[in-house]
Scaffold this active site. Structure first.
Site, short mmCIF file in Angstrom:
data_model
loop_
_atom_site.label_atom_id
_atom_site.label_comp_id
_atom_site.label_asym_id
_atom_site.label_seq_id
_atom_site.Cartn_x
_atom_site.Cartn_y
_atom_site.Cartn_z
N SER A 191 61.98 126.07 82.82
CA SER A 191 62.17 125.64 84.21
C SER A 191 62.12 126.87 85.10
O SER A 191 62.58 127.95 84.71
CB SER A 191 63.53 124.96 84.35
OG SER A 191 63.97 125.02 85.68
N LYS A 245 66.70 125.98 80.29
CA LYS A 245 65.92 124.80 79.94
C LYS A 245 64.73 125.07 79.02
O LYS A 245 64.05 126.07 79.14
CB LYS A 245 65.38 124.13 81.21
CG LYS A 245 66.45 123.62 82.11
CD LYS A 245 66.91 122.24 81.73
CE LYS A 245 66.06 121.23 82.45
NZ LYS A 245 66.51 119.88 82.14
#
Ligand code: ARG
Length: 460
Positions: A279, A285
């Site tokens: 991300s 992430k």
């Protein structure tokens, strides 16, 4: 009038530029060029063999077409929009190269049977490529099934843990979906592999052509039965797009499971860094973008199928220009299906299966409740009553935060005094899966056998 059109004879005014670009298809149908040339070579040699043109003329045409093929393959062909489509671009170039003989190629033929032929040749190729690729994917799944024939995971209904199964069994469930996809492709191939060439515009031709010969030259099984049907039928395009849509639906289901399994909450599998992306804002992430895109791309496949159904609906016989709109959805479905299967093969070949995590999840969810009920049935309690008893046992576990396998005999006897020490054989995950020991069941021994059968089928 300087009208370049090959159909310009009847027209006194040059075509409007806007109409020209509205009707042109060469920017997308040039993908059919090599099939178009293949069809033209078969047609020209048949014309020569039947004495409709001389053999020398046929040879000249064929040599010219082969040269054009080379030019196209080496990107030395200049496509012209004012020549409308792939057919007229190639024919115009042929005449430019070999002179008036080139103008004889279109004898006894129309663009209507020509495009129908090109399309069948194209779809046939794509069907063969896609079948092979689906088979590669099935093989990866069989490999995984063999490695994980006894890896226990929760099986789900309603996305709730239902009964323990093995990961191998799950992989072979996916394999079965793909086997049907491959069968559908093979089956459609038989229907599509007939030659429309010779149907001409719609009614056939008055020249003494030999349709059997062109069919053979193009490796079609036989000439088509009815000239009107031949130029208007696009069932084979629709069928391919439908088969691709069903395949896409299967892929979306597999992709969805991988999204779920790779999530933080499940951690059943690790998809590999190469198949995830980060991300731009949240450093922690690792997103399953490839799996999500696989899920998303099925939308195109479904959309293309719908587009073709709507395109064909209500068309009167025979050829209508609407049919030019069949190509873009077809090409898109072919490209999308091939790309999706290819990426899935790569992704699954690199997947890491977290066997402990799966085992833990299977232990957590009362997955052996059915086995306890079956145990009671074997002690002569009617199934409905057994179901009721086990329901109460599960409620007790929930209240007391315990798993079925953790309850001692005294506790279990509060619910039924028929329960004895041997109950623990069926309350374990291993006992549960091994007991489903019949064809199609999840017992590791059965999964091993099913994988052997699948591999044999795929090698045939
Ligand atoms: N470009 C046309 C198509 O894709 C080829 C056939 C055109 N035939 C015609 N009569 N206008 O369908």
């Amino acid at each position: 009038m300087s009208n370049k059109k090959l159909w310009g004879g009847r027209f006194s005014a040059a075509i409007d530029k806007a109409v020209e670009s509205f009707t042109a298809s060469v920017h997308f149908d040039q993908r059919l060029a090599l099939y178009d040339i293949q069809g033209s070579i078969a047609h020209a040699s048949m014309l020569g063999n039947c004495g409709i043109i001389s053999n020398a003329e046929a040879d000249e045409i064929i040599a010219g077409l082969k040269q054009i093929q080379k030019d196209i393959e080496s990107d030395n062909f200049s496509w012209q929009r004012e020549l409308e489509d792939v057919h007229m671009n190639i024919e115009a170039r042929l005449t430019e190269m070999i002179g008036d003989t080139g103008k004889k190629l279109h004898t006894g033929r129309s663009r209507n049977d020509q495009i129908a032929t090109d399309m069948r040749l194209y779809v046939r190729d794509v069907v063969d490529q896609l079948s092979q690729r689906v088979k590669d994917l099935q093989i990866v799944l069989v490999d995984l099934a063999e490695q994980h024939f006894d890896t226990i995971m929760p099986g789900f209904t309603h996305l709730q843990a239902a009964q323990p199964v093995t990961f191998g069994h799950h992989m072979l469930a996916w394999e079965q979906m793909l086997e049907r996809d491959r069968q559908r492709l093979t089956d459609s191939r038989t229907r599509l592999n007939i030659s429309p060439l010779g149907a001409a515009a719609l009614a056939g031709t008055s020249y003494p052509i030999n349709r059997q010969q062109t069919a053979e030259l193009l490796a079609f099984d036989r000439p088509s039965e009815n000239s009107q049907d031949s130029v208007s039928d696009r069932d084979f395009v629709l069928e391919f797009c439908s088969n691709a849509a069903i395949l896409g639906t299967h892929i979306s289901r597999m992709a969805e499971e991988m999204v779920i399994w790779s999530s933080d909450k499940f951690k059943f599998v690790d998809l590999g860094d190469a198949f995830c992306t980060g991300s731009s804002i949240m450093p922690q992430k690792k997103n399953p973008d490839v799996a999500e895109l696989l899920r998303g791309k099925s939308a195109r496949l479904l959309g293309n199928q719908t587009q073709l159904l709507v395109l064909m609906k209500g068309q009167p016989l025979t050829y209508n220009r609407d049919n030019q709109e069949d190509k873009e959805p077809l090409f898109d479905s072919a490209d999308t299906a091939l790309a999706c299967v290819d990426i899935l093969v790569r992704m699954l070949a690199q997947i890491t299966v977290n066997t402990e995590q799966m085992y833990q999840a299977a232990s957590d969810g009362f997955a052996t409740a059915t086995d306890l009920a079956d145990y009671l049935v074997k002690k002569q309690i009617p199934f409905r009553d057994a179901h009721e008893i086990v329901g109460k046992v599960v409620a007790y576990c929930v209240q007391n935060n315990q798993q079925l396998g953790q309850l001692n005999i005294e506790t279990l006897n509060q619910f039924s005094n028929l329960i004895e020490d041997d109950v623990y054989d069926c309350l374990t995950l291993e006992g549960s899966v091994s007991s489903r020991n019949h064809i199609g069941g999840t017992a590791p021994e059965q999964v091993k056998q099913a994988a052997i059968r699948a591999r044999r089928r795929l090698q045939a």
